[in-house]
Design a protein around this motif. Sequence first.
Motif, PDB file in Angstrom:
ATOM      1  N   VAL B  22       0.847  -1.195   0.000  1.00  0.00           N
ATOM      2  CA  VAL B  22       0.000   0.000   0.000  1.00  0.00           C
ATOM      3  C   VAL B  22       0.879   1.240   0.000  1.00  0.00           C
ATOM      4  CG1 VAL B  22      -1.832   1.264   1.207  1.00  0.00           C
ATOM      5  CG2 VAL B  22      -1.768  -1.250   1.317  1.00  0.00           C
ATOM      6  N   MET B  23       0.761   2.047  -1.024  1.00  0.00           N
ATOM      7  CA  MET B  23       1.428   3.351  -1.028  1.00  0.00           C
ATOM      8  C   MET B  23       0.557   4.338  -0.275  1.00  0.00           C
ATOM      9  SD  MET B  23       2.901   3.654  -4.873  1.00  0.00           S
ATOM     10  CE  MET B  23       4.208   2.543  -5.394  1.00  0.00           C
ATOM     11  N   ILE B  24       1.194   5.183   0.514  1.00  0.00           N
ATOM     12  CA  ILE B  24       0.459   6.213   1.245  1.00  0.00           C
ATOM     13  C   ILE B  24       1.123   7.552   0.941  1.00  0.00           C
ATOM     14  CG2 ILE B  24      -0.203   7.086   3.514  1.00  0.00           C
ATOM     15  CD1 ILE B  24      -0.347   4.221   4.516  1.00  0.00           C
ATOM     16  N   GLY B  25       0.366   8.472   0.396  1.00  0.00           N
ATOM     17  CA  GLY B  25       0.897   9.775   0.021  1.00  0.00           C
ATOM     18  C   GLY B  25       1.243  10.604   1.247  1.00  0.00           C
ATOM     19  N   GLY B  26       1.926  11.691   0.994  1.00  0.00           N
ATOM     20  CA  GLY B  26       2.253  12.622   2.068  1.00  0.00           C
ATOM     21  C   GLY B  26       3.738  12.749   2.309  1.00  0.00           C
ATOM     22  N   PHE B  27       4.083  13.921   2.794  1.00  0.00           N
ATOM     23  CA  PHE B  27       5.453  14.237   3.199  1.00  0.00           C
ATOM     24  C   PHE B  27       5.303  14.748   4.618  1.00  0.00           C
ATOM     25  CE2 PHE B  27       9.097  17.057   3.583  1.00  0.00           C
ATOM     26  CZ  PHE B  27      10.108  16.350   2.957  1.00  0.00           C
ATOM     27  N   GLY B  28       5.655  13.886   5.603  1.00  0.00           N
ATOM     28  CA  GLY B  28       5.203  14.202   6.947  1.00  0.00           C
ATOM     29  C   GLY B  28       3.688  14.147   6.939  1.00  0.00           C
ATOM     30  N   ILE B  29       3.049  15.144   7.521  1.00  0.00           N
ATOM     31  CA  ILE B  29       1.588  15.123   7.542  1.00  0.00           C
ATOM     32  C   ILE B  29       0.963  15.863   6.355  1.00  0.00           C
ATOM     33  CG2 ILE B  29       1.365  14.770  10.032  1.00  0.00           C
ATOM     34  CD1 ILE B  29       0.757  17.779  10.280  1.00  0.00           C
ATOM     35  N   ALA B  30       1.767  16.636   5.607  1.00  0.00           N
ATOM     36  CA  ALA B  30       1.217  17.351   4.453  1.00  0.00           C
ATOM     37  C   ALA B  30       0.875  16.346   3.357  1.00  0.00           C
ATOM     38  CB  ALA B  30       2.211  18.381   3.934  1.00  0.00           C
ATOM     39  N   GLY B  31      -0.387  16.234   3.038  1.00  0.00           N
ATOM     40  CA  GLY B  31      -0.809  15.297   2.002  1.00  0.00           C
ATOM     41  C   GLY B  31      -1.045  13.890   2.510  1.00  0.00           C
ATOM     42  N   GLN B  32      -0.880  13.689   3.798  1.00  0.00           N
ATOM     43  CA  GLN B  32      -1.137  12.353   4.343  1.00  0.00           C
ATOM     44  C   GLN B  32      -2.656  12.139   4.461  1.00  0.00           C
ATOM     45  OE1 GLN B  32      -0.239   9.741   8.372  1.00  0.00           O
ATOM     46  NE2 GLN B  32       1.116  11.362   7.871  1.00  0.00           N
ATOM     47  N   PRO B  33      -3.166  11.059   3.880  1.00  0.00           N
ATOM     48  CA  PRO B  33      -4.616  10.817   3.920  1.00  0.00           C
ATOM     49  C   PRO B  33      -5.011  10.173   5.251  1.00  0.00           C
ATOM     50  CG  PRO B  33      -3.544   9.097   2.650  1.00  0.00           C
ATOM     51  CD  PRO B  33      -2.456  10.045   3.090  1.00  0.00           C
ATOM     52  N   ALA B  34      -5.023  10.974   6.296  1.00  0.00           N
ATOM     53  CA  ALA B  34      -5.178  10.432   7.652  1.00  0.00           C
ATOM     54  C   ALA B  34      -6.495   9.681   7.824  1.00  0.00           C
ATOM     55  CB  ALA B  34      -5.075  11.576   8.665  1.00  0.00           C
ATOM     56  N   GLU B  35      -7.566  10.177   7.217  1.00  0.00           N
ATOM     57  CA  GLU B  35      -8.874   9.522   7.391  1.00  0.00           C
ATOM     58  C   GLU B  35      -8.899   8.160   6.686  1.00  0.00           C
ATOM     59  OE1 GLU B  35      -8.390  12.711   6.823  1.00  0.00           O
ATOM     60  OE2 GLU B  35      -9.384  13.719   8.490  1.00  0.00           O
ATOM     61  N   LEU B  36      -8.287   8.083   5.510  1.00  0.00           N
ATOM     62  CA  LEU B  36      -8.208   6.781   4.833  1.00  0.00           C
ATOM     63  C   LEU B  36      -7.380   5.794   5.651  1.00  0.00           C
ATOM     64  CD1 LEU B  36      -7.718   7.616   1.025  1.00  0.00           C
ATOM     65  CD2 LEU B  36      -9.622   6.373   2.075  1.00  0.00           C
ATOM     66  N   ILE B  37      -6.320   6.299   6.283  1.00  0.00           N
ATOM     67  CA  ILE B  37      -5.493   5.406   7.105  1.00  0.00           C
ATOM     68  C   ILE B  37      -6.300   4.922   8.313  1.00  0.00           C
ATOM     69  CG2 ILE B  37      -3.390   5.200   8.481  1.00  0.00           C
ATOM     70  CD1 ILE B  37      -2.187   7.409   6.650  1.00  0.00           C
ATOM     71  N   ASP B  38      -7.050   5.822   8.920  1.00  0.00           N
ATOM     72  CA  ASP B  38      -7.923   5.398  10.033  1.00  0.00           C
ATOM     73  C   ASP B  38      -8.894   4.317   9.568  1.00  0.00           C
ATOM     74  OD1 ASP B  38      -6.708   7.199  11.713  1.00  0.00           O
ATOM     75  OD2 ASP B  38      -8.297   8.716  11.587  1.00  0.00           O
ATOM     76  N   ALA B  39      -9.423   4.493   8.355  1.00  0.00           N
ATOM     77  CA  ALA B  39     -10.359   3.501   7.819  1.00  0.00           C
ATOM     78  C   ALA B  39      -9.649   2.172   7.568  1.00  0.00           C
ATOM     79  CB  ALA B  39     -10.989   4.020   6.519  1.00  0.00           C
TER      80      ALA B  39
END
Lengths: 221, 228
Positions: B22-39
């Motif tokens: 699974v690729m997860i976007g973001g550089f640190g928290i900028a662009g990190q899909p936090a809600e998708l990760i929670d899901a």
Amino acid sequence: MNRLNRNQMAARVAQDIPEGAYVNLGIGLPTRVANYLPADREIFLHSENGLLGMGPAPAPGMEDPELMNAGKEPVTLLQGGAFFHHGDSFAMMRGGHLDICVLGAFQVSAGGDLANWHTGAADAIPAVGGAMDLAIGAKQVFVMMEHLSKSGECKIVPFCTYPVTGIGCVDRIYTDLAVIDITAHGLLVREMVDGLDFAELQRLTPVPLTLAATAATTVAA
Amino acid sequence: MIDKTVSSLEEAVAGIFDGATVMIGGFGIAGQPAELIDALIAHGARDLTIVNNNAGNGEIGLAALLRARRVKKIICSFPRQADSQVFDALYHAGEIELELVPQGNLAARIQAAGAGLGAIYTPTGYGTLLAEGKETREIDGRHYVLEYPIRADFALIKAFRGDRWGNLVYRKAARNFGPIMATAATVTIAQVGEVVPLGALDPESIVTPGIFVQRVVAVPGLAQARVA
């Protein structure tokens, strides 16, 4: 012995960044160079997380969590600045489009090898980020670092004892004592701080140095 | 009618299987899909290989996924940070595998996968620990290291706006890895601050064309990184 403090080192590097240069300032000490770029020069700062035309820190309360530099500190974008993705950003770096990058270092070797990403300690978690891309990608690679480590060892060495970041990639070293070019004929001292004589600089540096015919005295800003 | 939008985060991460990359976007928290990760955490898939620039910040998002012990391996460039305590503890305990990749090689390997290339020769890392044992070649007097593409089964990314065809635009430096990861995954899942009608996005300004995106889920509110 006279030596430049870190802000004076940053100011000295800033003097050598010309109008129109595309520049990446590495995380840590090099970031301070931005504070000393002359206001009358247009210089394009690149940040590897996808910014060109990066501006200074925002006013308190104006921080945007989606507008950060590579060190994850809040920044601004100048008028004319651009956002782009990581593929384009590293094409700028690896593809030789940046004129200058300024990096910190643990060691630089006589041949221009750079060590700045890993101490090699067994329990250290390695992290490299964009250091290896910056080291080999820019047209000119400047290193800024203290001449001597905290334990008094010279950081300019015959061969790096720390794991290297790039081979033969450093063009110029700015230390708190001197400005030294890495040339095909060895290390050429361009400048020394006021009050330092060449024999003393050579005594501190375990690599043969040559004093440039035009060598100057660094005047602390 | 083609409609790639899904109505819930749960639906967005459906089908992510144990052992997936699974690729997860973001550089640190900028662009990190936090809600998708929670899901994804709620979804329960485990033994994941995660591709991200970092290895989690603070306690939310990717760090929470790590803390839930769902990740067997992480491929990243910069795991160690001031607030990477969750990763640090797992790493020191030998409970997570790390593949450290220079950041530009990470980007190039992702792009290679998306572009259908078999491998790339990159100058970055030549002569370093991170190229040990790898094939090298001299081309026009310069030394290069052979690196292979990084593909993923899924990519979780965050964009500013999207439409039902999956076209995306991003916001500021939250763009980072999103557009290239979208090209390299079998199923790209984008959380967007707002789903807009078809035609509302300026075709001259679309960053990720919908061909690279399979699912779009709206996460309303600030289209900004969530701060811990």
